[in-house]
Design a protein around this motif. Structure first.
Motif, PDB file in Angstrom:
ATOM      1  N   ASN A  37       0.851  -1.188   0.000  1.00  0.00           N
ATOM      2  CA  ASN A  37       0.000   0.000   0.000  1.00  0.00           C
ATOM      3  C   ASN A  37       0.886   1.237   0.000  1.00  0.00           C
ATOM      4  OD1 ASN A  37      -1.787   2.074   0.436  1.00  0.00           O
ATOM      5  ND2 ASN A  37      -2.912   1.053   2.076  1.00  0.00           N
ATOM      6  N   CYS A  38       0.901   1.958  -1.103  1.00  0.00           N
ATOM      7  CA  CYS A  38       1.787   3.113  -1.240  1.00  0.00           C
ATOM      8  C   CYS A  38       1.036   4.413  -1.473  1.00  0.00           C
ATOM      9  CB  CYS A  38       2.765   2.874  -2.383  1.00  0.00           C
ATOM     10  SG  CYS A  38       3.813   1.412  -2.146  1.00  0.00           S
ATOM     11  N   GLY A  39      -0.294   4.407  -1.333  1.00  0.00           N
ATOM     12  CA  GLY A  39      -1.068   5.631  -1.485  1.00  0.00           C
ATOM     13  C   GLY A  39      -1.395   5.951  -2.928  1.00  0.00           C
ATOM     14  N   VAL A  40      -1.951   7.158  -3.125  1.00  0.00           N
ATOM     15  CA  VAL A  40      -2.431   7.574  -4.453  1.00  0.00           C
ATOM     16  C   VAL A  40      -1.774   8.861  -4.933  1.00  0.00           C
ATOM     17  CG1 VAL A  40      -4.672   6.436  -4.168  1.00  0.00           C
ATOM     18  CG2 VAL A  40      -4.381   8.809  -3.414  1.00  0.00           C
ATOM     19  N   ASN A  41      -0.647   9.210  -4.357  1.00  0.00           N
ATOM     20  CA  ASN A  41       0.028  10.478  -4.645  1.00  0.00           C
ATOM     21  C   ASN A  41      -0.820  11.663  -4.194  1.00  0.00           C
ATOM     22  OD1 ASN A  41       2.196  12.091  -5.494  1.00  0.00           O
ATOM     23  ND2 ASN A  41       1.371  12.336  -7.555  1.00  0.00           N
ATOM     24  N   ALA A  42      -1.424  11.511  -3.022  1.00  0.00           N
ATOM     25  CA  ALA A  42      -2.217  12.606  -2.456  1.00  0.00           C
ATOM     26  C   ALA A  42      -1.355  13.822  -2.137  1.00  0.00           C
ATOM     27  CB  ALA A  42      -2.936  12.126  -1.191  1.00  0.00           C
ATOM     28  N   ASN A  43      -0.057  13.606  -1.912  1.00  0.00           N
ATOM     29  CA  ASN A  43       0.850  14.731  -1.651  1.00  0.00           C
ATOM     30  C   ASN A  43       1.360  15.374  -2.937  1.00  0.00           C
ATOM     31  OD1 ASN A  43       2.274  12.409  -2.251  1.00  0.00           O
ATOM     32  ND2 ASN A  43       3.874  12.736  -0.724  1.00  0.00           N
ATOM     33  N   LYS A  44       0.847  14.916  -4.085  1.00  0.00           N
ATOM     34  CA  LYS A  44       1.055  15.570  -5.386  1.00  0.00           C
ATOM     35  C   LYS A  44       2.537  15.750  -5.731  1.00  0.00           C
ATOM     36  CE  LYS A  44      -3.419  17.920  -5.156  1.00  0.00           C
ATOM     37  NZ  LYS A  44      -4.067  16.897  -6.013  1.00  0.00           N
ATOM     38  N   ILE A  45       3.249  14.639  -5.734  1.00  0.00           N
ATOM     39  CA  ILE A  45       4.624  14.647  -6.239  1.00  0.00           C
ATOM     40  C   ILE A  45       4.563  14.417  -7.742  1.00  0.00           C
ATOM     41  CG2 ILE A  45       6.827  13.425  -6.237  1.00  0.00           C
ATOM     42  CD1 ILE A  45       6.495  12.929  -3.313  1.00  0.00           C
ATOM     43  N   PHE A  46       4.901  15.437  -8.493  1.00  0.00           N
ATOM     44  CA  PHE A  46       4.866  15.387  -9.953  1.00  0.00           C
ATOM     45  C   PHE A  46       6.216  15.811 -10.518  1.00  0.00           C
ATOM     46  CE2 PHE A  46       0.427  17.010  -8.956  1.00  0.00           C
ATOM     47  CZ  PHE A  46      -0.216  15.800  -9.166  1.00  0.00           C
ATOM     48  N   ASN A  47       6.587  15.273 -11.672  1.00  0.00           N
ATOM     49  CA  ASN A  47       7.603  15.894 -12.517  1.00  0.00           C
ATOM     50  C   ASN A  47       7.469  15.339 -13.921  1.00  0.00           C
ATOM     51  OD1 ASN A  47       9.430  13.591 -12.914  1.00  0.00           O
ATOM     52  ND2 ASN A  47      10.036  13.872 -10.770  1.00  0.00           N
ATOM     53  N   THR A  48       8.147  15.982 -14.853  1.00  0.00           N
ATOM     54  CA  THR A  48       8.074  15.571 -16.256  1.00  0.00           C
ATOM     55  C   THR A  48       9.365  14.885 -16.693  1.00  0.00           C
ATOM     56  OG1 THR A  48       8.861  17.729 -17.057  1.00  0.00           O
ATOM     57  CG2 THR A  48       6.499  17.472 -16.757  1.00  0.00           C
ATOM     58  N   ASP A  49      10.105  14.347 -15.729  1.00  0.00           N
ATOM     59  CA  ASP A  49      11.328  13.606 -16.005  1.00  0.00           C
ATOM     60  C   ASP A  49      11.001  12.133 -16.235  1.00  0.00           C
ATOM     61  OD1 ASP A  49      12.530  16.010 -15.349  1.00  0.00           O
ATOM     62  OD2 ASP A  49      13.127  15.363 -13.338  1.00  0.00           O
TER      63      ASP A  49
END
Length: 508
Positions: A239-251
């Motif tokens: 269980n690693c979550g859904v990226n609720a902390n909004k870690i984004f990049n275009t790399d």
């Protein structure tokens, strides 16, 4: 090009590929079932396809050089990766010019060739020559003429099929893209798309033909192989979550290490929290994790899903975002289920540390479907219908589901390969066995569930469509969906996962 002794699937090949889906059964929880569905599913919806003027140029199609480079020496890989990223940047810039010069194209039949495609070939020739030099400098062998042959690009008209489309699938039914146009006669819903005739909020798709009412698609999910006496039947859930902390990049550190915006589209990240273009094996272990199991430092990342409703997202004016046609509201998955499953014919070996796997192909619009592994469905339909080339329109009360099943056979030696594909493979779809001396490893499966407002199609146009991020010239097609993974574990977790599967247990 670099010599390759392994046979590669052609874009016209129709092969069943391994996939996995989760079946939602009422309120009784989730039961996971492997199935082996064709990547080229059929569509019997009878939906009218939009059509475009015969001469409308929709996009630019360039040979995918990375797929041809299978034996790049280790000492040349960083330099080659940088040049491959330059090729992607050149295509992106050429597509932007294509999209911004519609009026000039209408007045000059030779404009695209003289002002866009011709200069692009010259740039690619110079870049390909640098790739040749990088490889030869460290003693590698290159077919220089073969590499040069990859320089020329072509254009695809708005009524062309996807590259490699149009063949029949294993069931003998017409491929759903066989009569589908790549662009459609749809006007963009504002912003840069107005008047460009290839749909979407930014003018580069999707179009009405990219959607289908899932209730009108015939069942296409095939049964899974029978388990043999040596089967590894367990499962391991993380269980690693859904990226609720909004870690984004275009790399994309796998395909473009050290290159900012190497993906040209935005990714969601769960698991390892410090993945970017400049991460490497030396610092993966310092990344921290969003997973409940703190020994799971693996990186799980996929292109974001957006609702093209006119929203100006945080990246509206940034590379990889709105500047490259990736627009609209980023949707966070309601569920992100990550599970490792076993093999029906043999025990599995533990994944090696830092193993990289990419499943699917971000460039199927121009590459064809040989490496496509996108699976789209709706809750309540996952055990019946899986779509590759269209986005589902789900009935009321049903949610959109993206499913990924990664390659589950490993060559036993390499944690990556020059084209990021040949070190891993899919199991045989009929038996589930690994071939060519490859070893079975835990199969990573992922299921992402989204609450997506239902798109509507009116007068051949789709209103408020949703689509995955992608390279701008790929026109936001559903088949371009893909997923990336780097295995990073501590505390003996890789062995624990393998032992759990081999012991037939249910672990987390």
């Amino acid at each position: 090009m670099v010599r390759n002794t392994r046979k590669r699937r052609t874009p016209l090949a129709t092969k069943a590929i391994a996939a996995s889906a989760a079946l939602a059964l009422g309120g009784g929880g989730l039961i996971w079932a492997n199935f082996y569905a064709s990547a080229h599913e059929s569509n019997n919806s009878g939906q009218n396809q939009t059509k475009a003027a015969a001469g409308q140029v929709a996009t630019i199609a360039c040979p995918d050089v990375q797929q041809k480079l299978t034996n790049v020496p280790d000492r040349a890989r960083q330099g080659v990766a940088t040049e491959l990223a330059n090729l992607d940047k050149q295509i992106t810039e050429a597509y932007a010019r294509l999209a911004s010069t519609r009026q000039a194209q209408a007045g000059d039949a030779n404009f695209v060739q003289n002002a866009i495609v011709g200069p692009l070939k010259d740039k690619r020739n110079a870049t390909l020559d640098r790739i040749r030099i990088d490889i030869q400098r460290v003693g590698g062998q290159v077919d220089a003429s073969g590499l040069t042959a990859l320089a020329a690009c072509t254009t695809q008209n708005a009524n062309q099929n996807n590259a490699g489309g149009g063949q029949n699938n294993n069931g003998g039914q017409n491929n759903n893209n066989g009569g589908q146009n790549n662009g459609g006669q749809q006007q963009g819903n504002g912003q840069a798309g107005a008047g460009q005739n290839i749909g979407g909020q930014a003018g580069n798709g999707p179009v009405a033909a990219d959607f289908v009412d899932i209730t009108k698609v015939s069942a296409n999910v095939q049964g899974k192989p029978q388990n043999g006496g040596q089967a590894s039947t367990g499962t391991f859930t993380t269980n690693c979550g859904v990226n609720a902390n909004k870690i984004f990049n275009t790399d994309n550190v796998i395909v473009a290490p050290g290159v900012t915006n190497g993906a040209h589209h935005t990714h969601d990240y769960v698991g390892n929290q410090k993945i970017n273009a400049f991460s490497d094996n030396g610092n993966f272990l310092q990344g921290g994790t969003s997973c409940q199991n703190k020994n799971d430092l693996s990186a799980y990342y996929w292109p974001v899903l957006r609702l093209q409703d006119g929203t100006q997202e945080f990246d509206q004016n940034k590379d990889g975002g709105g500047k490259e046609g990736n627009v609209g509201k980023i949707l966070t998955a309601q569920q992100a289920e990550i599970k490792y499953v076993g093999n029906p014919t043999s025990k599995v070996v533990a994944m090696p540390q830092f193993l990289r796997i990419i499943t699917g192909d971000a460039k199927t619009t121009t590459n064809g479907l040989a490496n496509a592994n996108a699976h789209w469905s709706c809750t309540g339909f996952e055990n019946k219908v899986q779509l590759t080339e269209q986005y589902p329109i789900c009935p009321q009360g049903s949610k959109v589901v993206r499913t990924f099943a990664f390659q589950s056979c490993w060559d036993g030696q390499n944690i990556d390969s020059a084209n990021h594909r040949t070190h891993v493979a899919f199991a045989d779809p009929a038996s589930g066995a690994c071939g060519n001396g490859f070893k079975a490893i835990p199969q990573l499966t992922m299921r992402l569930v989204y609450d997506v407002p239902t798109p509507t199609i009116e007068n051949g146009q789709v209103k408020n469509p949703y689509a995955v991020d992608g390279f701008p010239e790929q026109l936001h097609k559903a088949a371009t969906d893909h997923d990336d993974f780097i295995s990073v574990t501590t505390g003996g977790l890789a062995n624990k996962i393998a032992n759990c599967l081999n012991g037939g247990q249910r672990c987390q």
